[in-house]
Every structure is written in C-alpha cells, then in structure tokens.
Design a protein around this motif. Structure first.
Motif: not given
Length: 317
Positions: A130-132, A134-144, A305-307
């Motif tokens: 998971d990558e959080y 700056i927009l305040g929500y999480t991206q499930k990396v690789g989903n699909g 920086w990560l965000l």
C-alpha cells in the motif's frame, strides 16, 4: 516455544475458515494461533472450538471491529512476531517463513507485507503493498495487474493488515492499532506512525496469499465500508501530520476528497461518502494527534516526499 503468533479476527466468516486454516498446515515455521470472534451469528465460534481446539479462541460479546480484535491478539501474546491475517485469506506454501526472512533483513523494518493475489482470479494481483498519497487516500499497488509483476522486494508505505507480519517489540514503542478506526485504514495509520518514529515497511514478493476480499462487509462498495473508510481517511492525516504539514497539504487533501466524492457519486454512494467525511470531522476530538518532536523532523520530511512521490506515480503510472 514459537516466536510467532498468527492473529485472525473473525466475524461471520465460517464459510472461509476451513480453507484459511488448512493453508496454515503448508507453513514450515512454528507458530501459535489466536482467533478473535467478534460475536459471529453464523456458528463460527463453535465451529472453531469444536474442530480446532489447538487454537486459542477469544469470544467477544459484540462486534468490536478489526482494530480491537487484532489488539486483543497482540496483548494476549509475547512472541517476537505477530502475523495479522484476514479470515478470507489463503496462504501459499511457506508464506510465513518468507515474511520472516524479509523482516529479519533489517532491524528497522516494522512490518512485512505479502503479495496478495485475487482469490477468484489468480492471474491478477489484489495488493502488492500500500502507498499513501498526498490526496489523503491509499493506492493498492498492482491491483488488477498481472501476477508476473512486482517480483522484487521494496520499501512500501504501509503493509496491508489482511496478511502482514509485524515485529512485536515495536508496538511497545509506537502503540497498538487505533481502535477508533474500527476497521479500514487502521493499518495505514499504524504504518504512518511507525514511519514518524523512523521505522519502515517492506513488501515481500515470495510471501504469496490469495484474498477473497470484502468477505465480512459483503461487497467491494457498500454503505458501511464507504462511510467507515471516508471517516478514517479524515482521521489519518489529522492524527499523523503536525499542523504545518497539515496546512501545507490541506488543498491537496480537499482535492483528493472531491475526487473520491465524484467517484462514489457516479456509483450511487455519494451521500454515504459525505456522511463518512462529516462523521470524521465531527469526531476528531476522539483522536489523539501524534506529538510532534523536533528530532523527528527528518522523518516528517521523508514522509512528505513519499506522499508526493506516491501521488505522482498514482497519476502517471
């Protein structure tokens, strides 16, 4: 005596338990199992008690949520490692030992995340870390995407608690899962907190699990899940960002919430999302902000920086 405890919260997941538990037999690492049943009404608790007496079963009188259940498990053990596992997850052979191997590579690693593959389409990834943003929500990396991808270990922002290994002693430093979250985003919150303290999370591609997904709530998008996730999306930045960082990111967060609202509006759940945001804003008094300490300034800069990096990747990749 095992140095690992597997913690499985359960709520009305009886139909998933046999396959979930059987997959534990494919592991070559010793462990004990604690199952926390959140007042299931489908006979789950009796099924576990009658068929798996070797497991420790904690019965709650009410559904206290995922965060409370995992905390109950952590408090009930003193093993060096704890593995948080959803009841709709099936482990591939030697998943646990591969996670242990990843976590042992660096004493600064707090959590190791598995490679989660869609149970009903085993050619597709469910979550490769998971990558959080700056927009305040999480991206499930690789989903699909194809399971042929994401074959290398890498640092990630957060480990999905549906199948994640944690170093037990770090909980003593940073605290347990925030029980105000009930469910959803509690794993992002604790990984964020770990980063503030200078710890990291790692993705372990050799640790493979198959995830049904939304087994407890019933569907990917439903009123309960959308409301709760929206509320918790308010909690995470408020709790973990010091005021200057929160002010800097404010417009990005508003933009992110607007994007999510338009998405759910299109899918008929706009009101549910707004209800969750309002609930989050109206209950911030329950959330204890992480105390800002000057010696952690470099950690906050690194997190920012990560965000930004995760947001750019999410937009362009």
């Amino acid at each position: 005596m095992p140095d690992l405890t597997i913690i499985i919260p359960n709520f009305n997941g009886k139909s998933f338990l046999k396959e979930c538990f059987n997959s534990l037999k494919n592991q070559n690492y010793p462990f004990e199992v604690i199952i926390i049943d959140n007042a299931s009404t489908d006979g789950s608790a009796d099924y576990i008690s009658n068929n798996y007496p070797e497991f420790t079963l904690i019965r709650n009188n009410t559904n206290r949520g995922f965060a409370v259940a995992v905390n109950q498990g952590i408090k009930s053990t003193d093993t060096e490692y704890v593995f948080s596992m959803n009841n709709d997850v099936v482990l591939e052979m030697n998943c646990i030992s591969n996670l242990i191997e990843c976590l042992k590579k660096n004493s600064n690693y707090f959590a190791a995340s598995s490679k989660m593959i869609q149970y009903h389409n085993k050619t597709k990834i469910d979550d490769a870390g998971d990558e959080y943003t700056i927009l305040g929500y999480t991206q499930k990396v690789g989903n699909g995407k194809s399971t042929d991808l994401y074959q290398s270990a890498r640092e990630i922002f957060s480990a999905c608690a549906g199948a994640a290994l944690y170093r037990r002693d770090i909980f003593d430093v940073i605290g347990l899962f925030d029980e105000n979250f009930f469910a959803y985003m509690e794993d992002v919150d604790i990984s964020y907190r770990a980063k503030i303290y200078g710890y990291k999370c790692i993705y372990c591609p050799k640790a493979v699990v198959y995830h049904v997904g939304s087994a407890t709530t019933g569907s990917k998008y439903n009123r309960f899940k959308i409301r709760l996730a929206a509320r918790n999306n308010v909690y995470v930045p408020y709790k973990n960002m010091p005021w200057p960082q929160l002010a800097f990111n404010f417009l990005f967060l508003i933009f992110g919430f607007l994007i999510k609202y338009l998405f759910f509006l299109k899918n008929g759940h706009g009101n549910d999302y707004i209800t969750g945001l309002k609930e989050g804003l109206n209950s911030l008094n329950k959330i204890d902000k992480i105390e800002y300490k000057r010696e952690r300034l470099n950690n906050y800069i690194y997190i920012e920086w990560l965000l930004i990096k995760n947001t750019v990747k999410n937009i362009f990749l």
